[in-house]
Design an enzyme around this catalytic site. Structure first.
Site, PDB file in Angstrom:
ATOM      1  N   ARG A   1       2.307   8.458   9.123  1.00 23.32           N
ATOM      2  CA  ARG A   1       2.058   9.864   8.809  1.00 23.32           C
ATOM      3  C   ARG A   1       0.957  10.473   9.681  1.00 23.32           C
ATOM      4  NH1 ARG A   1       3.998  11.950   3.484  1.00 23.32           N
ATOM      5  NH2 ARG A   1       5.494  10.315   3.083  1.00 23.32           N
TER       6      ARG A   1
ATOM      7  N   HIS B   1       6.110   5.486  13.063  1.00 20.12           N
ATOM      8  CA  HIS B   1       6.416   6.217  11.830  1.00 20.12           C
ATOM      9  C   HIS B   1       5.202   6.718  11.054  1.00 20.12           C
ATOM     10  CE1 HIS B   1       5.138   3.314   8.751  1.00 20.12           C
ATOM     11  NE2 HIS B   1       5.531   2.374   9.598  1.00 20.12           N
TER      12      HIS B   1
ATOM     13  N   GLU C   1       0.060  -9.137  -1.043  1.00 18.96           N
ATOM     14  CA  GLU C   1      -0.577  -8.586   0.163  1.00 18.96           C
ATOM     15  C   GLU C   1      -1.799  -7.737  -0.210  1.00 18.96           C
ATOM     16  OE1 GLU C   1       0.857  -5.517   3.261  1.00 18.96           O
ATOM     17  OE2 GLU C   1       1.703  -7.371   4.022  1.00 18.96           O
TER      18      GLU C   1
ATOM     19  N   ASP D   1       0.786  -1.241   0.000  1.00 11.00           N
ATOM     20  CA  ASP D   1       0.000   0.000   0.000  1.00 11.00           C
ATOM     21  C   ASP D   1       0.811   1.280   0.000  1.00 11.00           C
ATOM     22  OD1 ASP D   1       1.103  -0.034   2.521  1.00 11.00           O
ATOM     23  OD2 ASP D   1      -0.720  -0.723   3.518  1.00 11.00           O
TER      24      ASP D   1
ATOM     25  N   GLU E   1      -2.227   5.025   2.917  1.00 12.78           N
ATOM     26  CA  GLU E   1      -2.117   3.608   2.533  1.00 12.78           C
ATOM     27  C   GLU E   1      -3.458   2.951   2.199  1.00 12.78           C
ATOM     28  OE1 GLU E   1      -0.573   4.991   5.150  1.00 12.78           O
ATOM     29  OE2 GLU E   1       1.557   4.779   4.677  1.00 12.78           O
TER      30      GLU E   1
ATOM     31  N   HIS F   1      13.017   5.370  13.003  1.00 11.81           N
ATOM     32  CA  HIS F   1      12.805   5.544  11.560  1.00 11.81           C
ATOM     33  C   HIS F   1      13.635   6.750  11.124  1.00 11.81           C
ATOM     34  CE1 HIS F   1      10.601   6.386   7.828  1.00 11.81           C
ATOM     35  NE2 HIS F   1       9.984   5.215   7.954  1.00 11.81           N
TER      36      HIS F   1
HETATM   37  C1  UD1 Z   1       6.581   4.921   3.838  1.00 14.47           C
HETATM   38  C2  UD1 Z   1       5.215   4.475   3.307  1.00 14.47           C
HETATM   39  C3  UD1 Z   1       4.445   3.746   4.397  1.00 14.47           C
HETATM   40  C4  UD1 Z   1       5.275   2.644   5.014  1.00 14.47           C
HETATM   41  C5  UD1 Z   1       6.602   3.206   5.477  1.00 14.47           C
HETATM   42  C6  UD1 Z   1       7.487   2.112   6.004  1.00 14.47           C
HETATM   43  C7  UD1 Z   1       4.056   5.900   1.689  1.00 14.47           C
HETATM   44  C8  UD1 Z   1       3.231   7.109   1.481  1.00 14.47           C
HETATM   45  N1  UD1 Z   1       4.442   5.648   2.946  1.00 14.47           N
HETATM   46  O1  UD1 Z   1       6.321   5.881   4.856  1.00 14.47           O
HETATM   47  O2  UD1 Z   1       3.273   3.186   3.822  1.00 14.47           O
HETATM   48  O3  UD1 Z   1       4.573   2.116   6.103  1.00 14.47           O
HETATM   49  O4  UD1 Z   1       7.258   3.816   4.368  1.00 14.47           O
HETATM   50  O5  UD1 Z   1       8.547   2.624   6.748  1.00 14.47           O
HETATM   51  O6  UD1 Z   1       4.366   5.220   0.746  1.00 14.47           O
HETATM   52  N2  UD1 Z   1      14.005   8.503   5.117  1.00 14.47           N
HETATM   53  C9  UD1 Z   1      15.366   8.475   4.978  1.00 14.47           C
HETATM   54  N3  UD1 Z   1      15.950   7.293   4.607  1.00 14.47           N
HETATM   55  C10 UD1 Z   1      15.258   6.154   4.414  1.00 14.47           C
HETATM   56  C11 UD1 Z   1      13.872   6.190   4.600  1.00 14.47           C
HETATM   57  C12 UD1 Z   1      13.244   7.373   4.941  1.00 14.47           C
HETATM   58  O7  UD1 Z   1      16.051   9.465   5.139  1.00 14.47           O
HETATM   59  O8  UD1 Z   1      15.858   5.119   4.112  1.00 14.47           O
HETATM   60  C13 UD1 Z   1      13.352   9.777   5.516  1.00 14.47           C
HETATM   61  C14 UD1 Z   1      13.336  10.813   4.386  1.00 14.47           C
HETATM   62  O9  UD1 Z   1      13.527  12.087   4.947  1.00 14.47           O
HETATM   63  C15 UD1 Z   1      11.903  10.704   3.860  1.00 14.47           C
HETATM   64  C16 UD1 Z   1      11.137  10.393   5.136  1.00 14.47           C
HETATM   65  O10 UD1 Z   1      11.983   9.512   5.865  1.00 14.47           O
HETATM   66  O11 UD1 Z   1      11.512  11.900   3.258  1.00 14.47           O
HETATM   67  C17 UD1 Z   1       9.790   9.741   4.940  1.00 14.47           C
HETATM   68  O12 UD1 Z   1       9.839   8.666   4.004  1.00 14.47           O
HETATM   69  P1  UD1 Z   1       8.529   8.297   3.135  1.00 14.47           P
HETATM   70  O13 UD1 Z   1       8.817   7.109   2.282  1.00 14.47           O
HETATM   71  O14 UD1 Z   1       8.022   9.511   2.459  1.00 14.47           O
HETATM   72  O15 UD1 Z   1       7.437   7.942   4.215  1.00 14.47           O
HETATM   73  P2  UD1 Z   1       7.423   6.881   5.366  1.00 14.47           P
HETATM   74  O16 UD1 Z   1       6.812   7.550   6.550  1.00 14.47           O
HETATM   75  O17 UD1 Z   1       8.747   6.243   5.494  1.00 14.47           O
HETATM   76  N1  UDP Z   2      12.104  -3.445  10.778  1.00 16.34           N
HETATM   77  C1  UDP Z   2      13.483  -3.525  10.602  1.00 16.34           C
HETATM   78  N2  UDP Z   2      14.290  -2.705  11.348  1.00 16.34           N
HETATM   79  C2  UDP Z   2      13.801  -1.829  12.248  1.00 16.34           C
HETATM   80  C3  UDP Z   2      12.397  -1.736  12.399  1.00 16.34           C
HETATM   81  C4  UDP Z   2      11.573  -2.546  11.641  1.00 16.34           C
HETATM   82  O1  UDP Z   2      13.968  -4.321   9.807  1.00 16.34           O
HETATM   83  O2  UDP Z   2      14.600  -1.136  12.901  1.00 16.34           O
HETATM   84  C5  UDP Z   2      11.241  -4.296   9.940  1.00 16.34           C
HETATM   85  C6  UDP Z   2      10.149  -5.071  10.645  1.00 16.34           C
HETATM   86  O3  UDP Z   2      10.597  -6.344  11.045  1.00 16.34           O
HETATM   87  C7  UDP Z   2       9.075  -5.183   9.579  1.00 16.34           C
HETATM   88  C8  UDP Z   2       9.245  -3.915   8.766  1.00 16.34           C
HETATM   89  O4  UDP Z   2      10.540  -3.425   9.063  1.00 16.34           O
HETATM   90  O5  UDP Z   2       9.321  -6.280   8.716  1.00 16.34           O
HETATM   91  C9  UDP Z   2       8.189  -2.913   9.128  1.00 16.34           C
HETATM   92  O6  UDP Z   2       8.518  -1.697   8.534  1.00 16.34           O
HETATM   93  P1  UDP Z   2       7.793  -0.357   8.891  1.00 16.34           P
HETATM   94  O7  UDP Z   2       7.285  -0.417  10.278  1.00 16.34           O
HETATM   95  O8  UDP Z   2       8.742   0.731   8.525  1.00 16.34           O
HETATM   96  O9  UDP Z   2       6.599  -0.324   7.833  1.00 16.34           O
HETATM   97  P2  UDP Z   2       5.105  -0.887   7.792  1.00 16.34           P
HETATM   98  O10 UDP Z   2       5.138  -2.355   8.022  1.00 16.34           O
HETATM   99  O11 UDP Z   2       4.330  -0.128   8.822  1.00 16.34           O
HETATM  100  O12 UDP Z   2       4.640  -0.536   6.426  1.00 16.34           O
END
Ligand code: UD1
Ligand code: UDP
Length: 371
Positions: free
Chosen positions: A215, A213, A126, A104, A140, A246
């Protein structure tokens, strides 16, 4: 479809961009790569950078295409526009028979949209998770509902997910109940002999793992969550908390604001998936707003207080492993306290359940795609 000496080869492209998608798609990549009549193409959007690369490294996957779209504090517009413009070129040049997307995220939705515009079949891994409120989780729930309109193959992790799709009018012949590929990942990551310095530090205590994490939790809810955890730690000397932060800077700022100078709360960098799964295995309790962690914890028999008002993982609630506690400080605090004080409540939430799969979802999906 290409033919090599009479054998039809299907070209399957897997697209993902964030940590959780990667954790759940890598076992499927491995399974498909082992099949003879499939050509596997891996395309990552790089919606996440470091957190995606951590997973690719663990599973030793090198993408064929990497769109590298991540920007600090990216908006939904930034992600969508970047993927929409670059994914078209990749898909037009590779001409896959099927594109597999996961779950999602915005990567998932926009990639599906590109496929729709180009008349390429989408397989949704999924599929069918629902809260029925397009703002929870945001964005999502909208993303996954929209993908379901487009997808030709729907790999539902559970019977509940299948029924959600059927009730929306999806053709039942396109829906396959496979289990969740995230549980496949658990089979390779959990290790009996696992050791880690952070776990040694927490050995004499009840270890709480915290992640956050979402939003929709950014702002007051995240501060409520953190304040509840801080209060519990201050009142209970036998608790230690590990919070792998995160990389979202907004979450990191809130955590640093609330948790500074507490020697029983460790804020650490995101763990690689092997470390994280083994930390969960040794946790007393998990506090999270994550989706995937709810499934993994149910399989590991670890109680989870879900820091949200609604979940699309009803199976874990029914099994008794998950409990929705919302995002109000007092309610979160009371529910943690209940599990600390009431052994019966704790035991009820600590049963191992295979609601989300038996660890062979990837095999089932590959069998279906190979037909
Ligand atoms: C995204 C997904 C969410 C998922 C989550 C898992 C969308 C809209 N959201 O949310 O569904 O649950 O990932 O974690 O698709 N950033 C880094 N390095 C990284 C990752 C993130 O610096 O490796 C920082 C960046 O500043 C980025 C911010 O995190 O702008 C947010 O990342 P983003 O993918 O926009 O949203 P998530 O909250 O991570
Ligand atoms: N996870 C990880 N390292 C961490 C925290 C989470 O590998 O420090 C893994 C966790 O086991 C799960 C996935 O990341 O498989 C969940 O990711 P996240 O919570 O970012 O996203 P969501 O599942 O909510 O989309």
């Amino acid at each position: 479809m290409i033919k090599h000496v009479g054998v039809a080869i299907k070209k399957i492209m897997l697209v993902f961009g964030t940590r959780p998608e990667a954790i759940k798609m890598c076992p499927l990549i491995r399974e498909l790569q082992a099949r003879q009549n499939i050509e596997v193409i891996v395309c990552v959007t790089g919606q996440h950078r470091q957190m995606l690369d951590q997973v690719l490294e663990v599973f030793e996957i090198t993408p064929d295409y990497d769109l590298s779209i991540m920007r600090e504090k990216q908006t939904l517009f930034d992600i969508s526009i970047s993927i929409l413009s670059s994914m078209r070129t990749v898909i037009e040049s590779t001409k896959p028979d099927i594109v597999l997307v996961h779950g999602d995220t915005t990567t998932t939705f926009i990639t599906s949209l590109v496929c729709f515009y180009l008349h390429i079949k989408v397989g949704h891994v999924e599929a069918g998770l629902r809260t029925h409120n397009i703002y929870l989780p945001y964005p999502e729930e909208f993303n996954r509902q929209a993908v379901s309109i487009i997808s030709s193959y729907n790999f539902a992790p559970t019977e509940v997910a299948k029924q959600n799709l059927i009730s929306e009018g999806k053709d039942p012949s396109t829906i396959y109940v496979t289990g969740n590929t995230g549980i496949d990942a658990l089979r390779t990551t959990i290790k009996n002999e696992y050791q880690n310095e952070h776990l040694s530090w927490a050995m004499d205590s009840k270890l709480i793992i915290l992640t956050a994490h979402r939003r929709e939790n950014i702002g007051e809810p995240i501060y409520n969550i953190f304040r509840a955890v801080k209060k519990i730690v201050e009142e209970n000397g036998d608790i230690k908390v590990i919070f792998p932060l995160h990389l979202n800077p907004v979450i990191r700022k809130a955590a640093n604001d609330i948790f500074q100078n507490n020697d029983r709360i460790r804020l650490i960098e995101p763990l690689n998936v092997i470390d994280f799964h083994n930390f969960m295995k040794r946790a007393f309790l998990i506090l999270t707003d994550s989706g995937g962690i709810q499934e993994e914890a149910t399989s590991l028999g670890k109680p989870v207080l879900v820091l949200r008002d609604i979940t699309e993982r009803q199976e874990g609630i029914d099994a008794g492993t998950l409990k929705l506690v919302g995002v109000k400080e007092e309610n979160i605090y009371e529910n943690i306290k209940l599990l600390l004080d009431n052994h019966l409540e704790y035991t009820k939430m600590s049963q191992v359940c295979n609601q989300y799969g038996d660890g062979f979802a990837s095999k089932r999906i590959a069998d279906i795609l190979c037909c």
